[in-house]
Every structure is written in C-alpha cells, then in structure tokens.
Design an enzyme around this catalytic site. Structure first.
Site, PDB file in Angstrom:
ATOM      1  N   ARG A 270       0.985  -1.273   0.112  1.00 57.86           N
ATOM      2  CA  ARG A 270      -0.068   0.197   0.203  1.00 57.86           C
ATOM      3  C   ARG A 270       1.049   1.386  -0.346  1.00 57.86           C
ATOM      4  O   ARG A 270       2.172   0.859   0.551  1.00 57.86           O
ATOM      5  CB  ARG A 270      -0.688  -0.010   1.716  1.00 57.86           C
TER       6      ARG A 270
ATOM      7  N   ARG B  17       4.505   0.698   2.321  1.00 51.31           N
ATOM      8  CA  ARG B  17       3.998  -0.758   3.105  1.00 51.31           C
ATOM      9  C   ARG B  17       4.277  -1.498   2.372  1.00 51.31           C
ATOM     10  O   ARG B  17       2.901  -1.940   1.819  1.00 51.31           O
ATOM     11  CB  ARG B  17       3.107  -0.747   4.392  1.00 51.31           C
TER      12      ARG B  17
ATOM     13  N   GLU C 267      -1.316  -2.720  12.916  1.00 49.59           N
ATOM     14  CA  GLU C 267      -0.406  -1.743  13.890  1.00 49.59           C
ATOM     15  C   GLU C 267      -0.684  -2.443  14.877  1.00 49.59           C
ATOM     16  O   GLU C 267      -2.361  -2.104  15.936  1.00 49.59           O
ATOM     17  CB  GLU C 267      -0.604  -0.212  13.669  1.00 49.59           C
TER      18      GLU C 267
ATOM     19  N   ARG D 138       3.909  -7.200  12.969  1.00 43.48           N
ATOM     20  CA  ARG D 138       3.057  -6.573  13.166  1.00 43.48           C
ATOM     21  C   ARG D 138       2.564  -7.600  13.782  1.00 43.48           C
ATOM     22  O   ARG D 138       2.284  -8.543  13.564  1.00 43.48           O
ATOM     23  CB  ARG D 138       2.532  -5.473  12.620  1.00 43.48           C
TER      24      ARG D 138
ATOM     25  N   THR E 291       5.803   8.798  10.329  1.00 46.48           N
ATOM     26  CA  THR E 291       5.770   7.767  10.409  1.00 46.48           C
ATOM     27  C   THR E 291       5.868   7.367   8.636  1.00 46.48           C
ATOM     28  O   THR E 291       6.818   6.040   8.564  1.00 46.48           O
ATOM     29  CB  THR E 291       5.230   6.795  11.116  1.00 46.48           C
TER      30      THR E 291
ATOM     31  N   GLU F 102      -6.835   7.647   7.137  1.00 43.65           N
ATOM     32  CA  GLU F 102      -5.813   8.625   7.945  1.00 43.65           C
ATOM     33  C   GLU F 102      -5.331   8.794   6.565  1.00 43.65           C
ATOM     34  O   GLU F 102      -4.566  10.564   7.678  1.00 43.65           O
ATOM     35  CB  GLU F 102      -4.873   7.773   8.856  1.00 43.65           C
TER      36      GLU F 102
ATOM     37  N   CYS G   9       0.936  11.076   9.435  1.00 50.26           N
ATOM     38  CA  CYS G   9       1.988  10.508  10.713  1.00 50.26           C
ATOM     39  C   CYS G   9       2.886  10.614   9.502  1.00 50.26           C
ATOM     40  O   CYS G   9       3.322   9.997   8.769  1.00 50.26           O
ATOM     41  CB  CYS G   9       1.880   9.180  10.806  1.00 50.26           C
TER      42      CYS G   9
ATOM     43  N   ARG H 174      -5.256   5.659   0.716  1.00 52.47           N
ATOM     44  CA  ARG H 174      -4.988   4.537   0.869  1.00 52.47           C
ATOM     45  C   ARG H 174      -4.978   3.415   0.059  1.00 52.47           C
ATOM     46  O   ARG H 174      -5.932   3.173  -1.004  1.00 52.47           O
ATOM     47  CB  ARG H 174      -4.585   3.653   2.668  1.00 52.47           C
TER      48      ARG H 174
HETATM   49  C1  CIR Z   1       2.017   6.819  18.044  1.00 48.70           C
HETATM   50  O1  CIR Z   1       2.836   7.956  17.893  1.00 48.70           O
HETATM   51  O2  CIR Z   1       2.169   6.029  18.142  1.00 48.70           O
HETATM   52  C2  CIR Z   1       0.476   7.628  17.275  1.00 48.70           C
HETATM   53  N1  CIR Z   1       0.792   8.109  16.253  1.00 48.70           N
HETATM   54  C3  CIR Z   1       1.291   5.907  15.864  1.00 48.70           C
HETATM   55  C4  CIR Z   1       2.441   5.942  14.455  1.00 48.70           C
HETATM   56  C5  CIR Z   1       2.193   5.129  13.799  1.00 48.70           C
HETATM   57  N2  CIR Z   1       1.721   5.169  12.679  1.00 48.70           N
HETATM   58  C6  CIR Z   1       0.581   5.047  12.275  1.00 48.70           C
HETATM   59  O3  CIR Z   1       0.446   4.048  12.734  1.00 48.70           O
HETATM   60  N3  CIR Z   1       0.559   5.137  10.515  1.00 48.70           N
END
Ligand code: CIR
Length: 370
Positions: free
Chosen positions: A140, A294, A328, A323, A287, A239, A285, A243
């Site tokens: 994705r 991913r 997640e 994971r 990340t 999010e 995010c 996606r």
């Molecule tokens: C954290 O800071 O733990 C959450 N905001 C999630 C971080 C992982 N990112 C995500 O799943 N896109």
C-alpha cells in the site's frame, strides 16, 4: 504560552524533542490553513504510550514545524540528519519523449515515475512455491491531494471535495483495475458492521488518530473503491486522503507491487499528490513519509514463533518490521505474523520490495531448518 506537560511515563519522541526553546519558537506559528503546534501534538499529549505522538495537518506543517519534526524523522526513520527523499528509479527504458508529451511539469513527472517502475519478475525467485508459509501479500501507499488539508485538520466541505476528486479519477481506471465505489454513508450500521467483519470497510481510526482529529464526522465522505477482482483498492479519507492498496492471497509480492504501480500511474495522471523533495510523499503521520509505502505479507511461522530471537535477528538484518496479525499495535494470532518493510524514507520503492523478498526468503529458510 504554557509549556505542554506530557505524561511522566511517556516515551514519545515528541516529548523528547519538544524542548522549551523549540516550543517557544513554534508555539506562536500557524500554517496558511491555520494548523498549529498545539493541534499537532494533541495525540501525543493524550496518549502516553504514543511512539512519536505528532501528526501533520497539511503539507506546510512539515516545513513550518521542521525544528521539531526533523529530529523525530531522523530517529524514527534511521536516516541521516540531513535526510532527503530522492527516489532513484531506474530510468533505463523510460521513453522520455512519451513522458514529455504528457505535458506534466517536473514535480508531476517525479510522481508518475512509479508508473514506469516495474519489477522484473524474473529477477525475483518465487517465494514459497509450495504455499506452505505465505498466506497473502499486500502493498500500500499513502497519498494526500496537493492543496487540501490533511485528515486531522480538514473541514467537512473539503473532505467531500477530496472524495469527489478521487471518485472521478478511480472511475476512469481501465481494465482489471476498474471497479466500483462504496460510500460508507450509504450503509446502515448493521451493513457497515457486516462489511467491517468481512474487511470490506475500514473502521474509525484508533485512539491515537481520534485524539488527532482524524475521526471527525466519520463515516461522512469515507469509502472504498475496489476493483472487480478485489485485488486493487483505494481507501478514501482514512488516515490519509488515499490509501492505495494492491493485495492477493499469494506470495507473488512483485506481481502485487506491479499492479500497484499500474494503478498509481493512472491515478497520478488525474490527481496531484502532496510531494516534497526533502520529505517525499507527505502523509498525516510522519512515520509514513518518503515512499509512504508498506509492503508485506501474512506468514505462518509456527517454529519461529517459539524461537523469536532468531526471527527478530533476521527481521532487523533485512530492515523489516513485525506487526500483529491485524496490523499496527495488535497481537499475533495462530502463528500468523505481519512482516513488512521498516524503511520508507530515502529508499526507492523497488529496493523496498527487493529487501522484503530477500528477508522473507531467509525467514522461510530459517523456519524450514528448525
Ligand atoms: C504513535 O505515535 O504511536 C501513533 N501516532 C501511531 C504511530 C504509527 N503510525 C501509524 O500507524 N501511521
């Protein structure tokens, strides 16, 4: 201006890097759309178990709040302090004239390169030909539309416009990529529940996303576009605005990737994605920035489950991530691990797929040898 108090037990990166000096510099600022530091760090303040604890409300958040975001990105993505994202797609065989004729400017061109990228399947040996370990493969990418606020800061009106633009682009997808759009607002609560159970809808985001503001107005303007064969999908306004997902019940990770490239190439000719030469594709995010990709598999590892030291060593060696079975922050069920790439920033998409492939080959060898 009061310096924010993070939970004493919080180990979030945002807590670590939001020093009084950085706070003093950033607290009075807001982006052109009115996104502030206070909004960006809400999730980290309210969730002591956050890993990073910060979200971006629009594309400009990344440059405006860079004195806080850059050190977090440097640590999370294990990149140089002076990181940048310049994907080095192999341009060999690219028909430059054909690309010039598209009339796209250089930025659009950078974005469409993924369409020109194909993994030569002959270069990747079939993984798990006896179908003994890998249950499914999935790739994705996250994308946001240029010029619109990101989901934690978007207005209801803008979100509806984003949905309409994506719907228009998706309905023109050709051939096997073609399909239909399901708008969640057309579903009754019980229909929605049935779709969630069958994984044909996505739920409201978790408490991290909730406190960031991403769940506002759910399920308005949310939905899923699916190809007829259900192997290509677009989640709308989760999010991120999009996606884009390619998946199937097989170990053919390169075939899955190639399908994603085809779909993304078509979408990129109709949609302009938020992209930056330093941060790559811009996501809610931090990340996810860079390739925002991913790529992973669900793999059954009965023996390695009992020998996790070996599994963790291999996963680290090939820059992968484990994971839980449902993604997640979930746990592992029936020895089924979700294994995917850890690197996203400063690495080309094709290398991510190759690392994943080599790592999975090594993991399968280790499982067989136990
Ligand atoms: C954290 O800071 O733990 C959450 N905001 C999630 C971080 C992982 N990112 C995500 O799943 N896109």
């Amino acid at each position: 201006m009061v310096f924010p108090q993070f939970h004493p037990d919080s180990r979030a990166l945002v807590k670590q890097y939001l020093t009084p000096a950085v706070y003093e510099q950033l607290a009075p600022l807001e982006t052109r759309t009115g996104f502030t530091l206070a909004a960006a760090i809400q999730s980290g303040l309210k969730n002591p178990d956050s890993h990073i604890g910060i979200y971006a409300g629009d594309a400009l958040s990344y440059s405006l709040f860079s004195s806080l975001l850059d050190p977090i990105i440097h640590v999370y993505h294990s990149v140089e302090k002076t990181f940048e994202h310049s994907p080095d797609f192999d341009q060999t065989g690219l028909n430059q004239t054909a690309l010039d004729q598209t009339g796209l400017d250089q930025t659009r061109l950078d974005q469409t390169r993924l369409d020109q990228t194909r993994l030569d399947q002959t270069r990747l040996d079939p993984l798990d030909p006896n179908k003994a370990f890998i249950l499914s493969s999935r790739v994705r990418v996250a994308r946001n539309l240029s010029g619109f606020c990101f989901p934690c800061h978007i207005s209801s009106r803008e979100r509806t416009r984003v949905e309409a633009l994506i719907f228009d682009a998706a309905k023109k997808l050709p051939g096997k990529l073609g399909g239909s759009y399901l708008s969640f607002k057309d579903l009754s609560p019980s229909q929605m529940q049935a779709r969630l159970t069958r994984k044909q809808a996505f739920p409201k985001g978790d408490r991290f996303q909730d406190t960031a503001g991403i769940n506002r107005d759910f399920p308005d303007s949310r939905g899923i576009f699916s190809s007829r064969d259900k192997k290509f999908m677009i989640w709308v306004n989760e999010e991120d605005h999009l996606r884009i997902i390619s998946m199937e019940s097989s170990a053919d990770i390169s075939g899955v990737f190639n399908r994603l490239c085809r779909g993304l190439g078509h979408l990129s000719t109709r949609l302009e994605f938020a992209f930056d030469k330093k941060y790559g594709f811009l996501t809610s995010c931090p990340t996810n920035i860079g390739t925002a990709m991913r790529a992973g598999v669900h793999i059954r590892l009965k023996k390695l489950e009992k020998n996790q030291k070996i599994l963790k060593k291999l996963v680290a060696q090939y820059q992968l991530q484990i994971r839980g079975t449902s993604g997640e922050k979930t746990s592992v069920n029936k020895s089924i691990f979700d294994i995917s790439n850890k690197q996203r920033l400063g690495i080309p998409e094709t290398r991510i797929i190759q690392n994943l492939h080599s790592g999975l080959a090594a993991i399968i060898e280790a499982e067989k040898s136990l």
